[in-house]
Write a protein that holds these residues in place. Sequence first.
Motif, PDB file in Angstrom:
ATOM      1  N   PRO A 223       9.224  23.197   0.673  1.00 26.86           N
ATOM      2  CA  PRO A 223       9.630  24.453   0.443  1.00 26.86           C
ATOM      3  C   PRO A 223       9.762  25.953   0.438  1.00 26.86           C
ATOM      4  O   PRO A 223      10.030  26.855   0.696  1.00 26.86           O
ATOM      5  CB  PRO A 223      10.892  24.260  -0.732  1.00 26.86           C
ATOM      6  N   LYS A 224       8.129  26.122  -0.399  1.00 24.67           N
ATOM      7  CA  LYS A 224       7.752  27.533  -0.718  1.00 24.67           C
ATOM      8  C   LYS A 224       7.052  27.931   0.780  1.00 24.67           C
ATOM      9  O   LYS A 224       7.642  28.496   1.393  1.00 24.67           O
ATOM     10  CB  LYS A 224       6.336  27.231  -1.696  1.00 24.67           C
ATOM     11  N   LEU A 225       6.017  27.157   1.445  1.00 24.16           N
ATOM     12  CA  LEU A 225       5.594  27.518   2.977  1.00 24.16           C
ATOM     13  C   LEU A 225       7.130  27.712   3.772  1.00 24.16           C
ATOM     14  O   LEU A 225       7.238  27.624   4.901  1.00 24.16           O
ATOM     15  CB  LEU A 225       4.800  26.471   3.802  1.00 24.16           C
ATOM     16  N   ILE A 226       8.024  26.821   3.998  1.00 23.10           N
ATOM     17  CA  ILE A 226       9.109  26.413   4.961  1.00 23.10           C
ATOM     18  C   ILE A 226       9.678  28.412   4.788  1.00 23.10           C
ATOM     19  O   ILE A 226       9.972  29.144   5.470  1.00 23.10           O
ATOM     20  CB  ILE A 226      10.034  25.631   4.157  1.00 23.10           C
ATOM     21  N   ARG A 227       9.649  28.526   3.513  1.00 21.63           N
ATOM     22  CA  ARG A 227      10.609  29.904   2.924  1.00 21.63           C
ATOM     23  C   ARG A 227       9.542  31.132   3.543  1.00 21.63           C
ATOM     24  O   ARG A 227      10.451  31.674   4.601  1.00 21.63           O
ATOM     25  CB  ARG A 227      11.090  30.203   1.847  1.00 21.63           C
ATOM     26  N   MET A 228       8.778  30.686   3.417  1.00 22.93           N
ATOM     27  CA  MET A 228       7.385  31.972   4.163  1.00 22.93           C
ATOM     28  C   MET A 228       7.391  31.754   5.488  1.00 22.93           C
ATOM     29  O   MET A 228       7.502  32.809   6.316  1.00 22.93           O
ATOM     30  CB  MET A 228       5.772  31.470   4.108  1.00 22.93           C
ATOM     31  N   VAL A 229       7.237  30.574   6.161  1.00 21.62           N
ATOM     32  CA  VAL A 229       7.425  30.600   7.772  1.00 21.62           C
ATOM     33  C   VAL A 229       8.826  31.285   8.304  1.00 21.62           C
ATOM     34  O   VAL A 229       8.968  32.105   9.181  1.00 21.62           O
ATOM     35  CB  VAL A 229       7.198  29.728   8.761  1.00 21.62           C
TER      36      VAL A 229
END
Length: 493
Positions: free
Chosen positions: A370-376
Amino acid sequence: MPSTQNGHQWKTLDKDLNRISQIEYATHMASKPLVGIGISLAFIVIAGLSAAVLFGQESASLVVIAAAVFGAYMALNIGANDVANNMGPAVGANALTMGGAIAIAAICESAGALLAGGDVVSTISKGIIDPASVADTRIFIWAMMAALISSALWVNLATVLGAPVSTTHSVVGGVMGAGIAAAGLSAVNWASMGQIAASWVISPVLGGAIAAIFLAIIKAKIIYQDDKIAAARVWVPVLIAVMVGVFAAYLSLKGLNKIVKISIGVALLIGAGTGILSYVIARPMVHRQSEGLENRNRSLKVLFSIPLVFSAALLSFAHGANDVANAVGPLAAIVHAEQFGEFAGKVQIPHWVMIIGAFGISFGLFLFGPKLIRMVGSQITKLNPMRAYCVALSAAITVIIASWLGLPVSSTHIAVGGVFGVGFFREWHAEKRARDSSKARPDAKRIASEERRRRKLVRRSHFMTIVAAWIITVPAAAAMSALIFLGLRAAFL
């Protein structure tokens, strides 16, 4: 008076209970990351035990068990880092919830890995190191082990820092670094590396270009039409048909080809037929969905939500087929070398090796994605369902072409390149409209250059950070792999 005292006591008790609840909440938040780590460790242990059971009758099985452990660790990191690039656009456009995106990605990633993941594995395992340059099988095995360990550590570090690096870069850099440490520069198949490096440059540019083309088509044919809903009824089914047709052609080539030999022409015919069928089904569905919608851009988002979900599923399937090689390619090479005592010839991928890669990617996505999903999805440029659909479809087409050709391209480069392509096209289009408006109205107030730079639709800081992370990944992974190989050779050879 007693009632007043009782009231005061109840207030004091409420405050104490509130403090206790805050402590419980803080404890829960502090221990939450440990749950993911615990599940990950359990999966890694299960992978090692599975290798022990399935490979335990062979000599030197401890090497295979260790390789299975690090292969599972690498697969977890791929799920945590790379899959975010596939699901980020859909989540950022609010077409999918985080839970829905994770569920779809887990299913499609596993299906892609198990049905269509074998062709690329051979490129990773034996296309980078020249077999003629490494005569000793044991040295080759430790080189693959070093590549697994170094690439997994690098991707893990990048995930902690929130950088969407390429796991393909990490693995290829790891294999290259270990090969150089084992037998010098001659051990690396530089012709193969040149082809792979070219694909790294081509893939983000191609992904961005395809995404920009689709966005231009949507703007011209739907958004800027007087009757947007009527235009959407015509073009949204066409876009769905394109997506389904590409998916069908790819699946027939990669999945059905293992059962029945299918040529490219037949696969294209299957894709065309499936695309036409999907158009026939999608057209009345889009018509019913568009009834009662207002003639404005906000209404179009509703019509693109379902195509975006399907395109994200397609991209996850393609990612599973392509990037499972990053996790299990070196592991498959080690298993083959232990079984047959050599690493030349075609590597047959055991089913249990593919299962480790598929399930590891899914677990990593669920636990740490989830962390990188939100960033991208939201921090590079603003996405809506139309833009996110263009990103997902362009990335899927590019990954499918690369996987079909057997090139271990970076899905990170392709997906993030698609996001940048959409953002830069929006900037160019906005500048063009501003120039056209100034020509039509010469007396209109002009925007200062500083204000125009501030209004850029792509965050330049993220662009530079991501590009820098891409550049440093290969040399960093190669250097780590070389050091790890030298340590392994000193300890066990």
